[in-house]
Scaffold this motif. Sequence first.
Motif: not given
Length: 232
Positions: A24, A89, A91-94, A96, A134-136, A138
Amino acid sequence: MVNIYLVRHGKTMFNTIGRAQGWSDTPLTEAGELGIIELGLGFKEKEIKFDRAYSSDSGRTIQTMGFILSHSDNEGIPYRFDKRIREWCFGSFDGGYDGELFDGVLPRIFAENGSFNGTFPDDEKIANAIFAVDTAGWAEPWEKLSGRIIEGFTDIAREAETTGSKNIVIVSHGMTIGSFVKLINPELPRPRGLDNGSVTHLTFEDGKFTVGLVGDMSYRTLGNQKLNALQN
């Protein structure tokens, strides 16, 4: 031999409020811009002329490079982006908060699998832990992450060597730079907490990197002195 000035980008909005930026992106703050202007002026004071410039394709590194080149009198040199030298990357923590990931999620994972022994695990364990939660879908496993970092910087250095470049400037990211230094010289401590606008000195010759001063802030200090002298 190619002299490499590897710069961590200027301070951004997310850096300022302690968020994990990863892939991000947020722009440099006013203070972040000033810090890179200082860096550019420091390069100028040292009369460093760059033959080529490289950065990741993230907006914050591109913005940083613009300030470096314009304030060091190096505008107009060949410059290209390379996505392989992006930040890690998350992932879903980007986006946060850093604390949620590094002080919360990751220590719990390491405690659960018995890999936490009082010191923070190495990059491989951290990357693979992020990938696992990572749930995304990525985030990158360590093999992929480390591979693209080494490949990206090596291809850049080889291109510079092939074109006869003596000095090049690269703008990348804190965790990526730290990982790269450790990968090319495993005997060194893994750099952590690199300042925005710091310079890590490397050389490249005959296919081999040599690590010099890591996280050097002397150019920014020199540029700050110059800027203050101009304003007084």
